[in-house]
Scaffold this motif. Structure first.
Motif, mmCIF file in Angstrom:
data_model
loop_
_atom_site.group_PDB
_atom_site.id
_atom_site.type_symbol
_atom_site.label_atom_id
_atom_site.label_comp_id
_atom_site.label_asym_id
_atom_site.label_seq_id
_atom_site.Cartn_x
_atom_site.Cartn_y
_atom_site.Cartn_z
ATOM 1 N N UNK A 25 0.634 -1.262 0.208
ATOM 2 C CA UNK A 25 0.176 -0.119 -0.282
ATOM 3 C C UNK A 25 1.097 0.974 -0.119
ATOM 4 N N UNK A 26 0.273 2.477 -0.426
ATOM 5 C CA UNK A 26 0.833 3.516 -0.471
ATOM 6 C C UNK A 26 1.864 3.790 1.229
ATOM 7 N N UNK A 27 1.434 3.648 2.544
ATOM 8 C CA UNK A 27 2.047 3.900 3.621
ATOM 9 C C UNK A 27 2.653 3.620 3.719
ATOM 10 N N UNK A 28 2.594 2.155 3.030
ATOM 11 C CA UNK A 28 4.107 1.191 3.868
ATOM 12 C C UNK A 28 5.272 0.911 2.528
ATOM 13 N N UNK A 29 4.889 1.552 1.817
ATOM 14 C CA UNK A 29 5.374 1.607 -0.080
ATOM 15 C C UNK A 29 5.625 2.672 -0.550
ATOM 16 N N UNK A 30 6.683 2.363 -1.222
ATOM 17 C CA UNK A 30 6.805 3.898 -2.684
ATOM 18 C C UNK A 30 7.594 3.833 -3.558
ATOM 19 N N UNK A 31 7.711 4.788 -4.320
ATOM 20 C CA UNK A 31 8.058 4.314 -6.024
ATOM 21 C C UNK A 31 9.234 5.082 -5.403
ATOM 22 N N UNK A 32 10.459 4.687 -6.146
ATOM 23 C CA UNK A 32 11.953 4.960 -6.012
ATOM 24 C C UNK A 32 12.238 5.067 -7.748
ATOM 25 N N UNK A 33 12.556 6.086 -7.962
ATOM 26 C CA UNK A 33 13.706 6.022 -9.248
ATOM 27 C C UNK A 33 15.157 5.137 -8.953
ATOM 28 N N UNK A 34 15.108 4.690 -9.325
ATOM 29 C CA UNK A 34 17.134 3.854 -10.040
ATOM 30 C C UNK A 34 17.237 4.910 -11.031
ATOM 31 N N UNK A 35 18.848 4.465 -10.790
ATOM 32 C CA UNK A 35 19.938 5.161 -11.176
ATOM 33 C C UNK A 35 19.872 5.247 -13.104
ATOM 34 N N UNK A 36 19.212 3.703 -13.531
ATOM 35 C CA UNK A 36 18.671 3.657 -15.075
ATOM 36 C C UNK A 36 17.787 4.353 -15.073
ATOM 37 N N UNK A 37 17.168 4.590 -14.605
ATOM 38 C CA UNK A 37 15.562 5.769 -14.643
ATOM 39 C C UNK A 37 14.074 5.231 -14.629
ATOM 40 N N UNK A 38 14.440 2.878 -14.186
ATOM 41 C CA UNK A 38 13.506 2.902 -14.129
ATOM 42 C C UNK A 38 13.270 3.038 -12.418
ATOM 43 N N UNK A 39 11.702 2.605 -12.481
ATOM 44 C CA UNK A 39 11.462 2.889 -10.788
ATOM 45 C C UNK A 39 10.967 1.471 -10.162
ATOM 46 N N UNK A 40 11.140 1.312 -9.717
ATOM 47 C CA UNK A 40 10.633 0.292 -8.446
ATOM 48 C C UNK A 40 9.862 0.871 -7.087
ATOM 49 N N UNK A 41 9.354 -0.476 -6.510
ATOM 50 C CA UNK A 41 7.899 -0.245 -5.159
ATOM 51 C C UNK A 41 8.728 -1.104 -4.621
ATOM 52 N N UNK A 42 9.179 0.258 -3.567
ATOM 53 C CA UNK A 42 10.046 -0.261 -2.617
ATOM 54 C C UNK A 42 8.734 0.410 -1.049
ATOM 55 N N UNK A 43 9.921 -0.853 -0.166
ATOM 56 C CA UNK A 43 9.090 -0.402 1.607
ATOM 57 C C UNK A 43 9.786 0.798 1.909
ATOM 58 N N UNK A 44 8.622 1.821 2.748
ATOM 59 C CA UNK A 44 9.292 3.355 2.783
ATOM 60 C C UNK A 44 10.120 2.796 3.974
ATOM 61 N N UNK A 45 11.474 2.910 4.268
ATOM 62 C CA UNK A 45 11.831 3.327 4.677
ATOM 63 C C UNK A 45 10.906 3.430 6.823
ATOM 64 N N UNK A 46 11.082 4.815 6.390
ATOM 65 C CA UNK A 46 10.504 5.568 7.427
ATOM 66 C C UNK A 46 9.209 4.696 8.251
ATOM 67 N N UNK A 47 8.422 4.295 7.418
ATOM 68 C CA UNK A 47 6.992 3.608 8.670
ATOM 69 C C UNK A 47 7.752 2.509 8.471
ATOM 70 N N UNK A 48 8.497 1.279 7.935
ATOM 71 C CA UNK A 48 8.626 0.216 7.951
ATOM 72 C C UNK A 48 9.763 -0.010 9.337
ATOM 73 N N UNK A 49 10.832 1.081 9.172
ATOM 74 C CA UNK A 49 11.007 1.551 10.946
ATOM 75 C C UNK A 49 10.822 1.434 12.090
ATOM 76 N N UNK A 50 9.615 2.570 11.722
ATOM 77 C CA UNK A 50 8.799 3.102 13.258
ATOM 78 C C UNK A 50 8.216 1.636 13.245
ATOM 79 N N UNK A 51 7.338 0.611 12.200
ATOM 80 C CA UNK A 51 6.473 -0.234 12.958
ATOM 81 C C UNK A 51 7.103 -1.482 13.266
ATOM 82 N N UNK A 52 9.147 -1.686 12.985
ATOM 83 C CA UNK A 52 9.902 -2.456 13.527
ATOM 84 C C UNK A 52 9.537 -2.207 14.572
ATOM 85 N N UNK A 53 9.891 -1.423 15.100
ATOM 86 C CA UNK A 53 10.752 -0.649 15.776
ATOM 87 C C UNK A 53 10.054 -0.914 17.646
#
Length: 149
Positions: A25-53
């Protein structure tokens, strides 16, 4: 992997009183731009760290498959791979009504490519693999055993 029953498993675990988080979901994940110009749907590190802490006394079942998930493996007691062959996954995806992903030929091709290229990588880092072609109650039972033994 798409079509292995992750959402259904989470629903069953939640109905049994477990805390569950689906990170697709948009709360836990976000689109990130990669160096080759493509995008990747990755975990939002701030939200995940907060959850797991968070302090917790009860188990947390987390579902998701993202390219940056390895960053969070030190937080997990188990990393479980739900797997099933394409002949199980593709009909599930075709028949599901709660998610349109995998309905078109391009997405189905991508799913098959992920089974070939990504699933072996996930298998290498998993602490356990569960055959998700088994009945859903069996899959849930195996996951519950991880937190009750």
């Amino acid at each position: 992997m798409s079509g292995t029953g992750k959402s259904t498993v989470l629903e069953k675990l939640a109905s049994r009183g477990y805390r569950v988080v689906d990170t697709d979901s948009d709360y836990w994940s976000e689109w990130s731009s990669l160096t080759d110009g493509s995008t990747d749907w990755i975990w939002r590190e701030d939200a995940m760290k907060e959850l797991l802490d968070e302090e917790r006394s009860e188990p947390l079942f987390l579902s998701g498959c993202k390219s940056n998930q390895g960053t969070f493996y030190p937080y997990f007691d188990q990393v479980v791979l739900l797997s099933a062959p394409a002949e199980v996954i593709l009909p599930r995806i075709a028949n599901r009504t709660n998610n349109d992903y995998g309905k078109n030929p391009e997405e189905r091709g991508l799913i098959l490519q992920h089974l070939k290229d990504i699933e072996p990588l996930l298998r290498q880092t998993a602490t356990m693999e569960i055959d998700a072609s088994a009945p859903i109650e069996e899959v849930v039972r195996q996951l519950e055993e991880l937190v009750t033994t």
